[in-house]
Design a protein around this motif. Structure first.
Motif, PDB file in Angstrom:
ATOM      1  N   MET A  11       0.824  -1.202   0.000  1.00  0.00           N
ATOM      2  CA  MET A  11       0.000   0.000   0.000  1.00  0.00           C
ATOM      3  C   MET A  11       0.866   1.264   0.000  1.00  0.00           C
ATOM      4  O   MET A  11       0.561   2.209  -0.718  1.00  0.00           O
ATOM      5  CB  MET A  11      -0.938  -0.034   1.218  1.00  0.00           C
ATOM      6  CG  MET A  11      -1.900   1.108   1.260  1.00  0.00           C
ATOM      7  SD  MET A  11      -2.994   1.092  -0.174  1.00  0.00           S
ATOM      8  CE  MET A  11      -4.188   2.239   0.324  1.00  0.00           C
ATOM      9  N   LYS A  12       1.937   1.291   0.789  1.00  0.00           N
ATOM     10  CA  LYS A  12       2.801   2.478   0.825  1.00  0.00           C
ATOM     11  C   LYS A  12       3.444   2.725  -0.533  1.00  0.00           C
ATOM     12  O   LYS A  12       3.599   3.869  -0.944  1.00  0.00           O
ATOM     13  CB  LYS A  12       3.875   2.320   1.906  1.00  0.00           C
ATOM     14  CG  LYS A  12       3.348   2.472   3.303  1.00  0.00           C
ATOM     15  CD  LYS A  12       4.456   2.399   4.316  1.00  0.00           C
ATOM     16  CE  LYS A  12       3.895   2.536   5.722  1.00  0.00           C
ATOM     17  NZ  LYS A  12       4.920   2.529   6.738  1.00  0.00           N
ATOM     18  N   GLU A  13       3.814   1.637  -1.240  1.00  0.00           N
ATOM     19  CA  GLU A  13       4.420   1.783  -2.558  1.00  0.00           C
ATOM     20  C   GLU A  13       3.411   2.371  -3.555  1.00  0.00           C
ATOM     21  O   GLU A  13       3.745   3.236  -4.354  1.00  0.00           O
ATOM     22  CB  GLU A  13       4.932   0.435  -3.045  1.00  0.00           C
ATOM     23  CG  GLU A  13       5.745   0.543  -4.317  1.00  0.00           C
ATOM     24  CD  GLU A  13       6.376  -0.778  -4.703  1.00  0.00           C
ATOM     25  OE1 GLU A  13       6.313  -1.094  -5.900  1.00  0.00           O
ATOM     26  OE2 GLU A  13       6.918  -1.456  -3.824  1.00  0.00           O
ATOM     27  N   PHE A  14       2.166   1.910  -3.500  1.00  0.00           N
ATOM     28  CA  PHE A  14       1.105   2.441  -4.364  1.00  0.00           C
ATOM     29  C   PHE A  14       0.885   3.931  -4.090  1.00  0.00           C
ATOM     30  O   PHE A  14       0.779   4.733  -5.019  1.00  0.00           O
ATOM     31  CB  PHE A  14      -0.201   1.661  -4.149  1.00  0.00           C
ATOM     32  CG  PHE A  14      -1.354   2.237  -4.911  1.00  0.00           C
ATOM     33  CD1 PHE A  14      -1.450   2.071  -6.289  1.00  0.00           C
ATOM     34  CD2 PHE A  14      -2.339   2.971  -4.270  1.00  0.00           C
ATOM     35  CE1 PHE A  14      -2.505   2.613  -7.006  1.00  0.00           C
ATOM     36  CE2 PHE A  14      -3.393   3.518  -4.972  1.00  0.00           C
ATOM     37  CZ  PHE A  14      -3.477   3.336  -6.347  1.00  0.00           C
ATOM     38  N   LYS A  15       0.819   4.294  -2.806  1.00  0.00           N
ATOM     39  CA  LYS A  15       0.624   5.697  -2.420  1.00  0.00           C
ATOM     40  C   LYS A  15       1.745   6.568  -2.979  1.00  0.00           C
ATOM     41  O   LYS A  15       1.498   7.637  -3.531  1.00  0.00           O
ATOM     42  CB  LYS A  15       0.569   5.807  -0.893  1.00  0.00           C
ATOM     43  CG  LYS A  15       0.356   7.202  -0.373  1.00  0.00           C
ATOM     44  CD  LYS A  15       0.276   7.185   1.146  1.00  0.00           C
ATOM     45  CE  LYS A  15       0.209   8.566   1.725  1.00  0.00           C
ATOM     46  NZ  LYS A  15       0.180   8.560   3.186  1.00  0.00           N
ATOM     47  N   LYS A  48       3.603   5.951  -5.601  1.00  0.00           N
ATOM     48  CA  LYS A  48       3.458   6.030  -7.057  1.00  0.00           C
ATOM     49  C   LYS A  48       2.405   7.067  -7.446  1.00  0.00           C
ATOM     50  O   LYS A  48       2.586   7.825  -8.387  1.00  0.00           O
ATOM     51  CB  LYS A  48       3.076   4.666  -7.631  1.00  0.00           C
ATOM     52  CG  LYS A  48       4.232   3.705  -7.719  1.00  0.00           C
ATOM     53  CD  LYS A  48       3.790   2.405  -8.362  1.00  0.00           C
ATOM     54  CE  LYS A  48       4.936   1.416  -8.425  1.00  0.00           C
ATOM     55  NZ  LYS A  48       4.544   0.144  -9.043  1.00  0.00           N
ATOM     56  N   VAL A  49       1.303   7.095  -6.738  1.00  0.00           N
ATOM     57  CA  VAL A  49       0.244   8.063  -7.030  1.00  0.00           C
ATOM     58  C   VAL A  49       0.751   9.482  -6.802  1.00  0.00           C
ATOM     59  O   VAL A  49       0.588  10.361  -7.661  1.00  0.00           O
ATOM     60  CB  VAL A  49      -1.016   7.792  -6.176  1.00  0.00           C
ATOM     61  CG1 VAL A  49      -2.005   8.940  -6.288  1.00  0.00           C
ATOM     62  CG2 VAL A  49      -1.661   6.483  -6.588  1.00  0.00           C
ATOM     63  N   GLU A  73       3.497  14.853  -9.984  1.00  0.00           N
ATOM     64  CA  GLU A  73       4.615  15.745 -10.283  1.00  0.00           C
ATOM     65  C   GLU A  73       4.471  17.127  -9.643  1.00  0.00           C
ATOM     66  O   GLU A  73       4.736  18.155 -10.255  1.00  0.00           O
ATOM     67  CB  GLU A  73       4.813  15.867 -11.798  1.00  0.00           C
ATOM     68  CG  GLU A  73       5.142  14.542 -12.466  1.00  0.00           C
ATOM     69  CD  GLU A  73       5.345  14.638 -13.967  1.00  0.00           C
ATOM     70  OE1 GLU A  73       5.279  15.760 -14.526  1.00  0.00           O
ATOM     71  OE2 GLU A  73       5.573  13.595 -14.576  1.00  0.00           O
ATOM     72  N   LEU A  74       4.014  17.142  -8.404  1.00  0.00           N
ATOM     73  CA  LEU A  74       3.895  18.401  -7.666  1.00  0.00           C
ATOM     74  C   LEU A  74       5.268  18.834  -7.161  1.00  0.00           C
ATOM     75  O   LEU A  74       6.097  17.987  -6.818  1.00  0.00           O
ATOM     76  CB  LEU A  74       2.952  18.225  -6.469  1.00  0.00           C
ATOM     77  CG  LEU A  74       1.502  17.879  -6.790  1.00  0.00           C
ATOM     78  CD1 LEU A  74       0.749  17.566  -5.510  1.00  0.00           C
ATOM     79  CD2 LEU A  74       0.843  19.006  -7.536  1.00  0.00           C
ATOM     80  N   HIS A 110       3.306  18.958   3.073  1.00  0.00           N
ATOM     81  CA  HIS A 110       2.648  17.712   2.682  1.00  0.00           C
ATOM     82  C   HIS A 110       2.777  17.553   1.163  1.00  0.00           C
ATOM     83  O   HIS A 110       2.663  18.543   0.431  1.00  0.00           O
ATOM     84  CB  HIS A 110       1.168  17.726   3.080  1.00  0.00           C
ATOM     85  CG  HIS A 110       0.526  16.383   3.009  1.00  0.00           C
ATOM     86  ND1 HIS A 110       0.102  15.839   1.832  1.00  0.00           N
ATOM     87  CD2 HIS A 110       0.276  15.466   3.969  1.00  0.00           C
ATOM     88  CE1 HIS A 110      -0.399  14.643   2.048  1.00  0.00           C
ATOM     89  NE2 HIS A 110      -0.307  14.383   3.349  1.00  0.00           N
ATOM     90  N   PRO A 111       2.963  16.322   0.686  1.00  0.00           N
ATOM     91  CA  PRO A 111       3.141  16.134  -0.760  1.00  0.00           C
ATOM     92  C   PRO A 111       1.893  16.425  -1.593  1.00  0.00           C
ATOM     93  O   PRO A 111       1.998  16.607  -2.801  1.00  0.00           O
ATOM     94  CB  PRO A 111       3.542  14.661  -0.885  1.00  0.00           C
ATOM     95  CG  PRO A 111       3.069  14.016   0.365  1.00  0.00           C
ATOM     96  CD  PRO A 111       3.130  15.081   1.432  1.00  0.00           C
ATOM     97  N   LEU A 112       0.708  16.506  -0.998  1.00  0.00           N
ATOM     98  CA  LEU A 112      -0.506  16.773  -1.761  1.00  0.00           C
ATOM     99  C   LEU A 112      -0.985  18.215  -1.624  1.00  0.00           C
ATOM    100  O   LEU A 112      -2.171  18.516  -1.716  1.00  0.00           O
ATOM    101  CB  LEU A 112      -1.611  15.794  -1.363  1.00  0.00           C
ATOM    102  CG  LEU A 112      -1.331  14.341  -1.750  1.00  0.00           C
ATOM    103  CD1 LEU A 112      -2.449  13.429  -1.268  1.00  0.00           C
ATOM    104  CD2 LEU A 112      -1.122  14.195  -3.250  1.00  0.00           C
ATOM    105  N   ILE A 113      -0.039  19.115  -1.414  1.00  0.00           N
ATOM    106  CA  ILE A 113      -0.295  20.556  -1.439  1.00  0.00           C
ATOM    107  C   ILE A 113       0.592  21.139  -2.531  1.00  0.00           C
ATOM    108  O   ILE A 113       1.788  20.856  -2.572  1.00  0.00           O
ATOM    109  CB  ILE A 113       0.041  21.220  -0.092  1.00  0.00           C
ATOM    110  CG1 ILE A 113      -0.800  20.632   1.033  1.00  0.00           C
ATOM    111  CG2 ILE A 113      -0.158  22.730  -0.174  1.00  0.00           C
ATOM    112  CD1 ILE A 113      -0.347  21.067   2.414  1.00  0.00           C
TER     113      ILE A 113
END
Length: 143
Positions: A1-5, A7-8, A13-14, A20-23
Protein backbone atom coordinates in the motif's frame (compact mmCIF):
# COMPACT_ATOMS: atom_id res chain seq x y z
CA UNK A 1 0.00 0.00 0.00
CA UNK A 2 2.80 2.48 0.83
CA UNK A 3 4.42 1.78 -2.56
CA UNK A 4 1.11 2.44 -4.36
CA UNK A 5 0.62 5.70 -2.42
CA UNK A 6 4.13 6.84 -3.39
CA UNK A 7 3.46 6.03 -7.06
CA UNK A 8 0.24 8.06 -7.03
CA UNK A 9 1.89 11.07 -5.37
CA UNK A 10 4.91 10.87 -7.68
CA UNK A 11 2.63 10.71 -10.75
CA UNK A 12 1.18 14.12 -9.87
CA UNK A 13 4.62 15.75 -10.28
CA UNK A 14 3.90 18.40 -7.67
CA UNK A 15 6.77 20.60 -6.49
CA UNK A 16 8.12 19.29 -3.18
CA UNK A 17 7.46 21.23 0.02
CA UNK A 18 8.00 20.77 3.76
CA UNK A 19 4.31 20.51 4.68
CA UNK A 20 2.65 17.71 2.68
CA UNK A 21 3.14 16.13 -0.76
CA UNK A 22 -0.51 16.77 -1.76
CA UNK A 23 -0.29 20.56 -1.44
CA UNK A 24 0.80 22.57 -4.49
CA UNK A 25 3.35 25.16 -3.37
CA UNK A 26 5.57 27.07 -5.78
CA UNK A 27 7.39 30.35 -6.21
CA UNK A 28 8.53 32.84 -3.60
CA UNK A 29 6.56 31.90 -0.47
CA UNK A 30 7.23 31.71 3.25
CA UNK A 31 5.15 29.87 5.83
CA UNK A 32 5.46 30.69 9.54
CA UNK A 33 5.98 28.24 12.40
CA UNK A 34 3.06 26.08 13.53
CA UNK A 35 1.00 26.95 10.45
CA UNK A 36 -1.04 24.09 9.01
CA UNK A 37 -2.26 23.77 5.44
CA UNK A 38 -4.93 21.24 4.47
CA UNK A 39 -4.69 18.74 1.65
CA UNK A 40 -5.23 19.75 -1.96
CA UNK A 41 -4.59 23.43 -1.25
CA UNK A 42 -2.54 25.68 -3.53
CA UNK A 43 0.08 28.31 -2.69
CA UNK A 44 1.13 29.83 -6.03
CA UNK A 45 3.66 32.63 -5.65
CA UNK A 46 5.34 32.30 -9.05
CA UNK A 47 7.01 35.60 -10.02
CA UNK A 48 5.55 37.33 -6.94
CA UNK A 49 5.45 36.76 -3.17
CA UNK A 50 3.17 35.12 -0.61
CA UNK A 51 3.89 35.49 3.09
CA UNK A 52 1.91 33.36 5.55
CA UNK A 53 2.44 34.14 9.23
CA UNK A 54 2.84 31.78 12.16
CA UNK A 55 0.08 29.71 13.78
CA UNK A 56 -2.31 30.04 10.83
CA UNK A 57 -4.82 27.33 9.95
CA UNK A 58 -5.49 27.00 6.24
CA UNK A 59 -8.13 24.37 5.49
CA UNK A 60 -8.20 21.90 2.60
CA UNK A 61 -8.99 23.03 -0.94
CA UNK A 62 -7.87 26.65 -0.41
CA UNK A 63 -6.26 28.51 -3.31
CA UNK A 64 -3.86 31.38 -2.59
CA UNK A 65 -2.68 32.55 -5.99
CA UNK A 66 -0.71 35.66 -6.97
CA UNK A 67 -1.39 35.24 -10.70
CA UNK A 68 -4.38 36.63 -12.59
CA UNK A 69 -4.44 35.88 -16.32
CA UNK A 70 -7.94 37.02 -17.28
CA UNK A 71 -6.80 40.28 -18.96
CA UNK A 72 -4.14 38.37 -20.90
CA UNK A 73 -6.76 35.83 -22.02
CA UNK A 74 -9.12 38.60 -23.19
CA UNK A 75 -6.35 40.40 -25.08
CA UNK A 76 -6.43 43.38 -22.70
CA UNK A 77 -2.87 42.86 -21.48
CA UNK A 78 0.38 41.37 -22.77
CA UNK A 79 1.24 39.66 -19.49
CA UNK A 80 -0.14 37.89 -16.44
CA UNK A 81 -0.90 40.30 -13.58
CA UNK A 82 0.87 39.24 -10.35
CA UNK A 83 0.47 40.83 -6.92
CA UNK A 84 1.75 39.89 -3.48
CA UNK A 85 -0.39 38.34 -0.77
CA UNK A 86 0.35 38.75 2.94
CA UNK A 87 -1.39 36.74 5.64
CA UNK A 88 -0.40 37.79 9.15
CA UNK A 89 -0.22 35.54 12.24
CA UNK A 90 -3.13 33.52 13.68
CA UNK A 91 -5.40 33.66 10.64
CA UNK A 92 -7.96 30.94 9.87
CA UNK A 93 -8.92 30.36 6.22
CA UNK A 94 -11.93 28.11 5.62
CA UNK A 95 -12.17 25.35 3.04
CA UNK A 96 -12.72 26.19 -0.65
CA UNK A 97 -11.71 29.85 -0.25
CA UNK A 98 -9.78 31.79 -2.90
CA UNK A 99 -7.33 34.62 -2.24
CA UNK A 100 -5.84 36.46 -5.21
CA UNK A 101 -4.53 39.84 -6.30
CA UNK A 102 -3.21 42.23 -3.68
CA UNK A 103 -4.54 41.12 -0.32
CA UNK A 104 -3.10 41.74 3.15
CA UNK A 105 -5.00 39.93 5.90
CA UNK A 106 -4.40 41.27 9.41
CA UNK A 107 -3.62 39.00 12.34
CA UNK A 108 -6.40 37.08 14.13
CA UNK A 109 -8.80 37.17 11.19
CA UNK A 110 -11.23 34.46 10.13
CA UNK A 111 -11.95 33.85 6.46
CA UNK A 112 -15.17 31.82 6.21
CA UNK A 113 -15.45 28.74 3.99
CA UNK A 114 -15.99 29.53 0.32
CA UNK A 115 -14.97 33.19 0.63
CA UNK A 116 -13.50 34.90 -2.45
CA UNK A 117 -10.96 37.69 -1.86
CA UNK A 118 -9.59 39.37 -5.00
CA UNK A 119 -7.70 42.67 -4.82
CA UNK A 120 -9.43 43.73 -1.59
CA UNK A 121 -6.33 45.48 -0.23
CA UNK A 122 -5.71 45.54 3.51
CA UNK A 123 -8.06 43.83 5.96
CA UNK A 124 -7.76 45.00 9.59
CA UNK A 125 -6.83 42.54 12.37
CA UNK A 126 -9.61 40.63 14.19
CA UNK A 127 -11.97 40.80 11.20
CA UNK A 128 -14.50 38.23 10.03
CA UNK A 129 -14.59 37.91 6.24
CA UNK A 130 -17.25 35.84 4.47
CA UNK A 131 -18.92 35.37 1.13
CA UNK A 132 -18.70 36.23 -2.52
CA UNK A 133 -18.51 39.13 -2.86
CA UNK A 134 -16.70 39.25 0.44
CA UNK A 135 -18.20 41.05 3.42
CA UNK A 136 -15.67 42.33 5.95
CA UNK A 137 -16.79 42.78 9.56
CA UNK A 138 -13.92 44.77 11.05
CA UNK A 139 -13.06 44.07 14.69
CA UNK A 140 -15.49 41.15 14.94
CA UNK A 141 -13.08 39.11 17.07
CA UNK A 142 -11.61 41.92 19.19
CA UNK A 143 -11.83 41.25 22.90
Amino acid sequence: MKEFKKKVIDSLELPTNDIHPLIYMSGNYTVGEKTTIGLFSEINANKSKIVIGKECDIASFVSINCADSHKLTLGLSDEIDRKEIIIEDNVFIGSHSFIGGYVKIGHHCVIGAGTILIDVGEIPPYSLITGNPATIKEGYYEV
